[in-house]
Design a protein around this motif. Structure first.
Motif, PDB file in Angstrom:
ATOM      1  N   LYS A 160      -3.578  -8.843 -20.100  1.00  0.00           N
ATOM      2  CA  LYS A 160      -3.803  -7.495 -19.750  1.00  0.00           C
ATOM      3  C   LYS A 160      -2.498  -6.593 -20.221  1.00  0.00           C
ATOM      4  O   LYS A 160      -1.365  -6.940 -19.717  1.00  0.00           O
ATOM      5  CB  LYS A 160      -4.053  -7.541 -18.266  1.00  0.00           C
ATOM      6  N   LYS A 162      -0.906  -2.965 -20.100  1.00  0.00           N
ATOM      7  CA  LYS A 162      -0.785  -1.729 -19.084  1.00  0.00           C
ATOM      8  C   LYS A 162      -0.857  -0.384 -20.311  1.00  0.00           C
ATOM      9  O   LYS A 162       0.177  -0.758 -21.183  1.00  0.00           O
ATOM     10  CB  LYS A 162       0.590  -1.503 -18.304  1.00  0.00           C
ATOM     11  N   ASP A 187      -5.197  -1.824 -18.636  1.00  0.00           N
ATOM     12  CA  ASP A 187      -5.298  -1.221 -17.432  1.00  0.00           C
ATOM     13  C   ASP A 187      -4.489   0.037 -17.438  1.00  0.00           C
ATOM     14  O   ASP A 187      -3.228   0.135 -17.641  1.00  0.00           O
ATOM     15  CB  ASP A 187      -4.656  -2.051 -16.454  1.00  0.00           C
ATOM     16  N   ASN A 189      -4.179   2.353 -15.078  1.00  0.00           N
ATOM     17  CA  ASN A 189      -3.789   2.962 -13.607  1.00  0.00           C
ATOM     18  C   ASN A 189      -4.367   4.559 -13.498  1.00  0.00           C
ATOM     19  O   ASN A 189      -3.269   5.376 -13.192  1.00  0.00           O
ATOM     20  CB  ASN A 189      -2.485   2.742 -13.310  1.00  0.00           C
ATOM     21  N   GLU A 212      -9.579  -1.321 -17.228  1.00  0.00           N
ATOM     22  CA  GLU A 212      -9.241  -1.125 -15.761  1.00  0.00           C
ATOM     23  C   GLU A 212      -8.922   0.285 -15.362  1.00  0.00           C
ATOM     24  O   GLU A 212      -7.901   0.841 -16.090  1.00  0.00           O
ATOM     25  CB  GLU A 212      -8.088  -2.132 -15.187  1.00  0.00           C
ATOM     26  N   ASP A 237     -10.258  -0.646  -9.857  1.00  0.00           N
ATOM     27  CA  ASP A 237      -9.308  -1.240  -9.127  1.00  0.00           C
ATOM     28  C   ASP A 237      -8.908  -0.292  -8.092  1.00  0.00           C
ATOM     29  O   ASP A 237      -9.508  -0.541  -6.783  1.00  0.00           O
ATOM     30  CB  ASP A 237      -7.962  -1.558  -9.879  1.00  0.00           C
ATOM     31  N   GLU A 238      -8.212   0.814  -8.247  1.00  0.00           N
ATOM     32  CA  GLU A 238      -7.912   1.646  -7.206  1.00  0.00           C
ATOM     33  C   GLU A 238      -8.976   2.104  -6.576  1.00  0.00           C
ATOM     34  O   GLU A 238      -8.767   2.562  -5.251  1.00  0.00           O
ATOM     35  CB  GLU A 238      -7.230   3.011  -7.872  1.00  0.00           C
ATOM     36  N   ASN A 259     -12.045  -5.635  -9.649  1.00  0.00           N
ATOM     37  CA  ASN A 259     -10.889  -6.039  -9.308  1.00  0.00           C
ATOM     38  C   ASN A 259     -10.696  -6.160  -7.755  1.00  0.00           C
ATOM     39  O   ASN A 259     -10.646  -5.132  -7.186  1.00  0.00           O
ATOM     40  CB  ASN A 259      -9.889  -5.168  -9.977  1.00  0.00           C
ATOM     41  N   LYS A 261      -8.282  -6.723  -4.428  1.00  0.00           N
ATOM     42  CA  LYS A 261      -6.965  -7.071  -4.129  1.00  0.00           C
ATOM     43  C   LYS A 261      -6.824  -6.944  -2.639  1.00  0.00           C
ATOM     44  O   LYS A 261      -7.334  -6.135  -2.098  1.00  0.00           O
ATOM     45  CB  LYS A 261      -5.848  -5.754  -4.690  1.00  0.00           C
TER      46      LYS A 261
HETATM   47 MG    MG Z   1      -5.026  -1.970 -12.008  1.00  0.00          MG
END
Ligand code: MG
Ligand code: OSB
Length: 381
Positions: A160, A162, A187, A189, A212, A237-238, A259, A261
């Motif tokens: 992955k 960033k 990803d 973010n 992502e 994700d977030e 994803n 977490k």
């Molecule tokens: Mg992420």
């Protein structure tokens, strides 16, 4: 289990190399550890909030405050089951990372009390978990290619990258050209907005496994609009804080991959529910990471043994981040890019308590009030 005492510690660990994402560079990790005691044994949980509110709205200091003033008082002196922790903490809104740190400590405690591996207690079935790596934004493409090559040689099954605006297409194109067959993802973010849809659509040609969290952390509607315009599956994700978020995202087409977490969703209980939902809905789930110490890493391994976690997670070897971890043995990855689920009771990794003590910069201990004190206070009110 009667929770007699809870300890909070902050440890500081220096990363072996700085880790850059679209929201900044991390060189040191401030990590919150929770230790819950009952009848001579203790369970450990890790808070995954970072030093600043840049990944989500929590920080290590907000976690500490919420635990001390609200969550610990709810649990102390109570006869609790790990399964019931989420309900017990429900009066407190949000603050999932603070809740997860405590809930996971209680899950660990319960697995020790029952003498079973934690992964078995939460319903895990896989004997080993598949692993991928998350690579921070690099200064040059040559450096990135070098690191990708090294991680593939180590056995990791998914790479992955960033990305952020200006640090995306060229890097993805170079990695894809050099490694045409690998499972590759990106990803962002939350570094883009819907007005970048055409740009993000141009990534379709790279055959990415997923993209992502390209858009704002709290915006599922626009993710669903973007997903309708691009072929690359979006992974959130977030945006996912609990089961209802995962359901809403899937129902509105905001993502095709989830994803999970532990910190972001509040602990093992909710993580289990999300992966179970994903398994039924045919949505691949995988375990994300927050640059955890060994304790958080061991919890991630346990979580990833559940059947919904069908894609490689961001759970990697201790040595990728730390010179010396706080668990024994450290987490290692096989040449096949897997981590075997440990068979001993609890996390399956011992805590290097001496190392934890050496790294501790803040420590508080809270005990249940003896009954006599509680009665006295009632009388005085
Ligand atoms: Mg992420
Ligand atoms: O978005 O997955 C993320 C690290 C810090 C904050 C957010 C993320 C990450 C990672 C690192 O990607 C994953 C890991 O722990 O290896």
């Amino acid at each position: 289990m009667n929770i007699e005492r809870i300890e909070l510690r902050e440890i500081r660990m220096r990363l072996r190399a700085p880790f850059e994402t679209s929201f900044g560079v991390v060189e040191n990790r401030r990590i919150l550890l929770v230790e819950a005691h009952s009848e001579g044994i203790s369970g450990w949980g890790e808070g995954t909030a970072t030093a600043g509110p840049f990944y989500n709205s929590e920080t290590i200091d907000t976690s500490w405050t919420i635990l001390r003033d609200f969550l610990i008082p709810l649990a102390l002196g109570k006869d609790v089951r790990a399964e019931g922790m989420a309900e017990l903490m429900k009066p407190v809104r949000g603050n999932q990372m603070a809740k997860a740190a405590l809930e996971n400590a209680v899950w660990h405690l319960e697995s020790l009390a029952r003498g079973v591996p934690l992964h078995r207690l939460i319903g895990g079935t896989l004997a080993e978990i598949p692993c991928g790596v998350s690579l921070g934004i690099q200064g040059t493409i040559d450096r990135l290619l070098e690191i990708v090559e090294r991680e593939l040689a180590a056995g990791y099954r998914r790479i992955k990258l960033k990305i952020k605006p200006g640090k995306d297409v060229a890097a993805i194109a170079a990695v894809r050209r050099r490694f045409p067959q690998i499972a590759l993802s990106v990803d962002a973010n939350s570094a883009y907005s819907l007005s970048d849809a055409d740009h993000l659509k141009s990534f379709d040609e790279f055959g990415l496994l997923m993209m992502e969290q390209p858009l704002e952390w709290d915006d599922m509607v626009r993710h669903s609009r973007l997903q309708a315009q691009i072929a690359t599956p979006i992974c959130l994700d977030e945006s996912i804080h609990h089961l209802r978020d995962a359901q809403a995202a899937v129902e509105m087409g905001a993502c095709r991959v989830v994803n999970v977490k532990l910190g972001r969703v509040g602990g093992h209980g909710e993580a289990s529910r999300i992966q179970a939902y994903c398994a039924v809905a045919g949505i691949p789930a995988w375990c994300g990471g927050m640059i955890e110490s060994g304790i958080g890493r061991a919890h991630n391994i346990a979580m990833s043994t559940q059947a919904g976690f069908i894609w490689p997670g961001d759970v990697s070897a201790s040595q990728r981040y730390w010179e010396e971890d706080i668990i024994e043995p450290e987490v290692e990855v096989t040449r096949e890019g897997t981590i075997p689920a440990p068979e001993s009771a609890g996390l399956g990794y011992g805590i290097r308590e001496r190392r934890v003590r050496d790294l501790t910069v803040r420590h508080e201990s809270y005990s249940a009030r003896p009954a006599s004190v509680a009665v006295l206070q009632q009388v005085l009110q």
